[in-house]
Design a protein around this motif. Structure first.
Motif, PDB file in Angstrom:
ATOM      1  N   PHE A 280       0.847  -1.192   0.000  1.00  0.00           N
ATOM      2  CA  PHE A 280       0.000   0.000   0.000  1.00  0.00           C
ATOM      3  C   PHE A 280       0.878   1.236   0.000  1.00  0.00           C
ATOM      4  CE2 PHE A 280      -2.441   3.209   2.483  1.00  0.00           C
ATOM      5  CZ  PHE A 280      -3.600   3.263   1.723  1.00  0.00           C
ATOM      6  N   TYR A 281       0.462   2.258  -0.742  1.00  0.00           N
ATOM      7  CA  TYR A 281       1.164   3.536  -0.756  1.00  0.00           C
ATOM      8  C   TYR A 281       0.217   4.638  -0.289  1.00  0.00           C
ATOM      9  CZ  TYR A 281       3.723   7.666  -1.996  1.00  0.00           C
ATOM     10  OH  TYR A 281       4.366   8.868  -1.907  1.00  0.00           O
TER      11      TYR A 281
ATOM     12  N   SER B  52      -2.740  11.250  -2.141  1.00  0.00           N
ATOM     13  CA  SER B  52      -2.923  10.056  -2.971  1.00  0.00           C
ATOM     14  C   SER B  52      -2.696   8.799  -2.154  1.00  0.00           C
ATOM     15  CB  SER B  52      -1.969  10.073  -4.173  1.00  0.00           C
ATOM     16  OG  SER B  52      -0.619  10.046  -3.746  1.00  0.00           O
ATOM     17  N   GLU B  53      -3.307   7.734  -2.614  1.00  0.00           N
ATOM     18  CA  GLU B  53      -3.094   6.402  -2.076  1.00  0.00           C
ATOM     19  C   GLU B  53      -3.090   5.430  -3.244  1.00  0.00           C
ATOM     20  OE1 GLU B  53      -5.334   7.002   2.261  1.00  0.00           O
ATOM     21  OE2 GLU B  53      -6.209   5.686   0.732  1.00  0.00           O
ATOM     22  N   GLY B  54      -2.624   4.230  -2.985  1.00  0.00           N
ATOM     23  CA  GLY B  54      -2.617   3.268  -4.072  1.00  0.00           C
ATOM     24  C   GLY B  54      -2.077   1.925  -3.648  1.00  0.00           C
TER      25      GLY B  54
ATOM     26  N   TYR C 154      -1.878   0.857  -9.074  1.00  0.00           N
ATOM     27  CA  TYR C 154      -3.119   1.629  -9.027  1.00  0.00           C
ATOM     28  C   TYR C 154      -2.902   2.820  -8.106  1.00  0.00           C
ATOM     29  CZ  TYR C 154      -7.842   3.032  -7.658  1.00  0.00           C
ATOM     30  OH  TYR C 154      -8.983   3.764  -7.395  1.00  0.00           O
ATOM     31  N   LEU C 155      -3.175   4.022  -8.599  1.00  0.00           N
ATOM     32  CA  LEU C 155      -3.077   5.239  -7.800  1.00  0.00           C
ATOM     33  C   LEU C 155      -4.403   5.975  -7.844  1.00  0.00           C
ATOM     34  CD1 LEU C 155       0.436   6.529  -8.967  1.00  0.00           C
ATOM     35  CD2 LEU C 155      -0.118   5.351  -6.833  1.00  0.00           C
ATOM     36  N   ARG C 156      -4.733   6.586  -6.708  1.00  0.00           N
ATOM     37  CA  ARG C 156      -6.024   7.252  -6.556  1.00  0.00           C
ATOM     38  C   ARG C 156      -5.776   8.598  -5.867  1.00  0.00           C
ATOM     39  NH1 ARG C 156     -11.209   4.686  -5.873  1.00  0.00           N
ATOM     40  NH2 ARG C 156     -12.715   5.979  -4.755  1.00  0.00           N
ATOM     41  N   TYR C 157      -6.198   9.681  -6.514  1.00  0.00           N
ATOM     42  CA  TYR C 157      -6.000  11.025  -5.973  1.00  0.00           C
ATOM     43  C   TYR C 157      -7.255  11.419  -5.210  1.00  0.00           C
ATOM     44  CZ  TYR C 157      -1.871  10.878  -8.812  1.00  0.00           C
ATOM     45  OH  TYR C 157      -0.659  10.508  -9.341  1.00  0.00           O
ATOM     46  N   LEU C 158      -7.142  11.449  -3.900  1.00  0.00           N
ATOM     47  CA  LEU C 158      -8.297  11.426  -3.015  1.00  0.00           C
ATOM     48  C   LEU C 158      -9.173  12.664  -3.122  1.00  0.00           C
ATOM     49  CD1 LEU C 158      -6.563   9.957   0.168  1.00  0.00           C
ATOM     50  CD2 LEU C 158      -7.649   8.738  -1.715  1.00  0.00           C
ATOM     51  N   ASP C 159      -8.597  13.800  -3.451  1.00  0.00           N
ATOM     52  CA  ASP C 159      -9.357  15.048  -3.468  1.00  0.00           C
ATOM     53  C   ASP C 159      -9.731  15.513  -4.870  1.00  0.00           C
ATOM     54  OD1 ASP C 159      -9.098  15.232  -0.653  1.00  0.00           O
ATOM     55  OD2 ASP C 159      -7.080  16.044  -0.905  1.00  0.00           O
TER      56      ASP C 159
END
Length: 469
Positions: A395-396, A408-410, A418-423
């Protein structure tokens, strides 16, 4: 509960050392036979500009020798690419989601965190512990170090006390302090020392003219070398990214630190960055020599690594923080004098993380980590084993400075990212096939053919969010 646990351990150790006769002698001999541990912890060091990694320009003979005499991990990662947070992970063996150590939300270790740190645990078990250089984790270090030569904050390569014309460069001073600490370590007990270099981190204050002020000893290196353009550094790729990434701090710093690869500023900055790395390499050589002179080299495990990677123009960025491999992959070399000859100078492909360093250090010392630790010891992997249950993903997370750096998390597996930009609004996601696309240039998140994979990776992200708490 943790403080009570450590108190009990300390009492047991004290009682053990007061046993009389043969039992006491055996205990001391067994404890004293444990290896010394020297951690060389570098700041902002990308994993590629090193000779043993195939870079034909940079001069890193001592780092290269360390790899030739030990093992190099080709898939080592930070779980958060931020200086303070990564240091918190190093010391506690935990993700920031559990420690709460974020750059803009951290005042210093709690007593419990300090007590569970690897220096505190090694010290309780009989190690002589020391720290030299950049600490960057607040002022609370009580009970962690017998020899504390750390400094707070970022530090300056040249300061009022040590201007270029009157004193030595910070990298040189830290190397000299590390050599002194090795010579000063008491005989009869193992030591565990950490040397925290500021280099090749940019100068504090982010000076636009001289971001990487190297030591005079390396000042003329690379002047005639042309540093090649990094991957995805063309303007077309940068402009293909969403606006919130184009406007992030990574791009702001690119403007005044680097610029286009063909520009004079890029070449000047990269040559100076290389000089800073070579400066660290020379200090490593001095530490190795000090270990030889004191007769400790062949009983000392040396670990060389960095807090995270760096965008050095990749993707049109300068900095770290985001979850691409450029920013999160770290160099990791372990020189263990106990290695079998067949293992010396080899590579390891297993996925190891910053959270794994604490349990590995404890393993070498014959200790077990507390239950709260989220990493695993890679000591068996250093020795040539291939644990069947070793991780295949991690997990990142990055949550600091949300007004300037996208949160971000991923999840990174052995093949996919997989990366996800939370805002972001609408939600912006990135999905990469790392086998086909190691530079992470082709975002598959909107490709219908990868819709099932995207759902699977989202599910992994949701599960990991819970597990790292």
């Amino acid at each position: 509960m943790n403080i009570l646990r450590y108190l009990i351990i300390a009492i047991i150790l004290i009682i053990g050392t007061h046993h009389e006769g043969v039992a006491q002698d055996n205990t001391v001999k067994e404890r004293d036979a444990r290896p010394n541990i020297l951690l060389v912890f570098v700041d902002d060091l990308d994993h590629e500009p090193l000779g043993f990694m195939g870079n034909e320009i940079i001069q890193t003979p001592n780092i290269d020798q360390l790899a030739a005499e030990g093992v190099a991990f080709r898939n080592a990662f930070a779980v958060t690419a931020t200086c303070i947070t990564s240091r918190g992970t190093l010391m506690t063996g935990q993700y920031a989601a559990r420690t709460g150590i974020y750059f803009d939300q951290f005042d210093g270790f709690t007593e419990e965190q300090a007590a569970m740190s690897f220096p505190a645990q090694l010290r309780q078990s009989g190690y002589h512990t020391g720290y030299v250089g950049k600490w960057h984790l607040g002022r609370f270090r009580e009970g962690m170090f017998d020899d504390d030569r750390a400094y707070d904050g970022q530090g300056q390569f040249w300061s009022e006390a040590y201007p270029p014309e009157r004193g030595s460069h910070l990298t040189d001073r830290l190397g000299n302090q590390a050599v002194d600490m090795i010579h000063d370590a008491p005989a009869g007990k193992p030591f565990a020392m950490t040397v925290g270099f500021k280099a090749p981190h940019v100068q504090d204050g982010f000076h636009p003219v001289e971001p990487y002020p190297a030591s005079p000893a390396t000042a003329v290196l690379y002047e005639r070398d042309e540093i090649p353009a990094p991957p995805l550094s063309d303007s077309a790729f940068f402009e293909s990214q969403p606006d919130f990434l184009q406007q992030s701090l990574n791009r702001v710093r690119w403007d005044y630190r680097l610029g286009p690869p063909e520009s004079l500023n890029f070449q000047r900055s990269m040559r100076r960055y290389y000089r800073m790395v070579t400066g660290v390499d020379r200090q490593l050589g001095k530490m190795m020599q000090a270990l030889r002179e004191t007769g400790r080299l062949e009983n000392t495990i040396i670990v060389f690594t960095s807090d995270h990677g760096m965008y050095l123009g990749d993707r049109g960025f300068a900095g770290k923080w985001l979850g691409h491999d450029t920013a999160i992959r770290i160099p990791l070399i372990v020189r263990d004098p106990g290695l079998r000859e067949a293992e010396v100078g080899t590579n390891r492909e297993q996925m190891v993380l910053m959270v794994d360093l604490l349990p590995t250090f404890l393993d070498w010392a014959g200790l077990s980590p507390p239950e709260e630790v989220q990493g695993s010891s890679f000591a068996p992997i250093v020795g040539g084993q291939d644990p069947p249950d070793w991780r295949s993903e991690f997990f990142y997370e990055h949550h600091s400075f949300a007004d300037r750096i996208p949160r971000s998390e991923g999840v990174r597996t052995e093949r996919y990212k997989y990366l996800r930009y939370l805002d972001s609004e609408p939600l912006y996601e990135e999905l990469y096939d790392l086998k086909k696309d190691p530079d992470e240039s082709n975002n598959l998140a909107d490709d219908p053919e990868y819709a099932d994979l995207l759902r699977q990776m989202r599910d992994k992200w949701e599960q990991w969010q819970k597990e790292v708490q």
